[in-house]
Scaffold this motif. Sequence first.
Motif, PDB file in Angstrom:
ATOM      1  N   VAL A 109       0.839  -1.207   0.000  1.00 29.72           N
ATOM      2  CA  VAL A 109       0.000   0.000   0.000  1.00 29.72           C
ATOM      3  C   VAL A 109       0.872   1.254   0.000  1.00 29.72           C
ATOM      4  O   VAL A 109       0.472   2.295  -0.538  1.00 29.72           O
ATOM      5  N   TRP A 112       1.730   1.738  -3.625  1.00 29.80           N
ATOM      6  CA  TRP A 112       0.545   2.235  -4.319  1.00 29.80           C
ATOM      7  C   TRP A 112       0.304   3.712  -4.002  1.00 29.80           C
ATOM      8  O   TRP A 112      -0.026   4.508  -4.894  1.00 29.80           O
ATOM      9  N   ARG A 247      -3.370  -6.207  -6.842  1.00 32.17           N
ATOM     10  CA  ARG A 247      -4.585  -6.157  -6.017  1.00 32.17           C
ATOM     11  C   ARG A 247      -4.532  -4.946  -5.086  1.00 32.17           C
ATOM     12  O   ARG A 247      -3.611  -4.798  -4.294  1.00 32.17           O
ATOM     13  N   PHE A 248      -5.550  -4.091  -5.205  1.00 34.26           N
ATOM     14  CA  PHE A 248      -5.579  -2.881  -4.379  1.00 34.26           C
ATOM     15  C   PHE A 248      -6.163  -3.225  -3.010  1.00 34.26           C
ATOM     16  O   PHE A 248      -7.236  -3.816  -2.917  1.00 34.26           O
ATOM     17  N   ASP A 249      -5.458  -2.837  -1.953  1.00 30.82           N
ATOM     18  CA  ASP A 249      -5.797  -3.217  -0.577  1.00 30.82           C
ATOM     19  C   ASP A 249      -6.460  -2.026   0.122  1.00 30.82           C
ATOM     20  O   ASP A 249      -5.812  -1.252   0.817  1.00 30.82           O
ATOM     21  N   TRP A 250      -7.782  -1.895  -0.067  1.00 29.56           N
ATOM     22  CA  TRP A 250      -8.477  -0.744   0.504  1.00 29.56           C
ATOM     23  C   TRP A 250      -8.421  -0.683   2.029  1.00 29.56           C
ATOM     24  O   TRP A 250      -8.180   0.402   2.587  1.00 29.56           O
ATOM     25  N   PRO A 251      -8.640  -1.783   2.760  1.00 27.04           N
ATOM     26  CA  PRO A 251      -8.621  -1.686   4.233  1.00 27.04           C
ATOM     27  C   PRO A 251      -7.289  -1.160   4.778  1.00 27.04           C
ATOM     28  O   PRO A 251      -7.263  -0.272   5.635  1.00 27.04           O
ATOM     29  N   MET A 253      -4.971   0.451   3.041  1.00 27.61           N
ATOM     30  CA  MET A 253      -4.738   1.788   2.505  1.00 27.61           C
ATOM     31  C   MET A 253      -5.399   2.841   3.395  1.00 27.61           C
ATOM     32  O   MET A 253      -4.832   3.920   3.633  1.00 27.61           O
ATOM     33  N   ARG A 254      -6.602   2.520   3.894  1.00 31.25           N
ATOM     34  CA  ARG A 254      -7.265   3.464   4.796  1.00 31.25           C
ATOM     35  C   ARG A 254      -6.443   3.665   6.062  1.00 31.25           C
ATOM     36  O   ARG A 254      -6.307   4.788   6.558  1.00 31.25           O
TER      37      ARG A 254
END
Length: 469
Positions: A109, A112, A247-251, A253-254
């Motif tokens: 992340v 990213w 794969r984008f890791d939203w949790p 990243m937040r």
Amino acid sequence: MTSLDKAESGSATGVASFARSATATEFIETIKLAMPIALTQLGQIAMMTTDLALIGRLGDTAVAAASLAHTVFFVAFVIGMGLVSAVAPLAAQALGARQPRIVRRALRVGLWAALLLCVPMMMLPLFGEQILILLGQAPENARLAQRYLLGLAPGMAPALCFMAIRNFMGAVNRPEPGLWITLAAIPANAVLGYALIHGHWGMPKLELLGAGVATTTVNFGMCAAALWFTYSQRPFKKFHVLGRFWRFDWPLMRQLVVIGAPIALSFLLEYGLFSGAGLLMGLISTSALAAHQIALQIAAILFMVPFGIGMAATVRVGQAFGRGDTAAIRRAGAVATILGIVFMTTMTLAVIVVRFDLARLFFGDTHQGMAAVELAATLMLVGATFFIADGIQTVAAGALRGLSDTRIPLLLAAISYWAIGFTASYGLAFWTDLGAIGVWIGLSIGTGIYAILLVLRFHALTQRLRLAA
């Protein structure tokens, strides 16, 4: 003495011996972690100094333009630097909790974030000329600064990615490759910069644009080398850092944004304070501004070691926090703070002793420069408390990042640096006869208060963790 008394006495002795052993181990581990990080930071300073030395051959106007360009560039860069700094606590906490997948995801992340941020952040350098003219700078200086910025701007993404990887390397207790890469980059940057600035060895003569292109090229090389280390060398390759990178890791990243955004804003507040102090010096006199810049450059060099200790504190505290070891959290924070105080006190005393010699290195012994030498030496003497407090605050802030505590330190930075520090600098400079000295007294007051508040904050949080355990 009864057998029970002997047993209790032996137990107390054993506990004290263990505490001493644990503290000694913490000192050793913190130093082993902090030194490569600090030397890497000094290497970055060396690269910037090399650039300025090469640009200096183009004349005073080019140096002034480069200084303006760095001001614009670092306002944007500091935002990204704050966000990717969150990789260190996230990865360190995951390592302490024995969650290797989270360690990998933390770096992912961070990379990213660096890639996504570089596009909007590049807008500021790309419009640097217009910004500088709006701020009242001379059009010729702004035009030259823009050429330098055009070369620097594409290097923002690899520079931030390299920083994210460095934070990951530190979090897994192996920061040395970052140092090796930086040491190799210093001569590479010097040679390429010399060739592109002056048009030697078949290279085009690009002057300021060439200096920026050289730095960008070296940044790409450093990023590529760091990725190679993490992908193929132990102990990094066991984390498979590039696995499922798409794969984008939203949790997570937040979480990175929640921790990193306040860090970025805190950096901006600190950077803005010193920029504001420079503007105040400019209102006083040209010699005051010159003396301020030299004293601040000395402070920046000294700052790199406690900054490294602070990054080590983030890792050591974060790992202990991940394990749920409250005693180790307190010990890591205390040891890092003591190391920061000892180093900055020692170096500050050394600076006080040789302050006139340091000033002469920049201004020489000419009659015209003697006033600036006297003032710079005086500012270094006045700034003794500032140097020490600045070291303490960066270590304490690093320890708090290990606990993912960044929002309250942001509030404390706003109060200490601006509500108190800048106000005191302005008041002492213009409402008294102190002038330039008053600006530095204000900086010392604001930084000292910030350091005290951060230490108290760390003590309160660890006390809360101890009671909750």
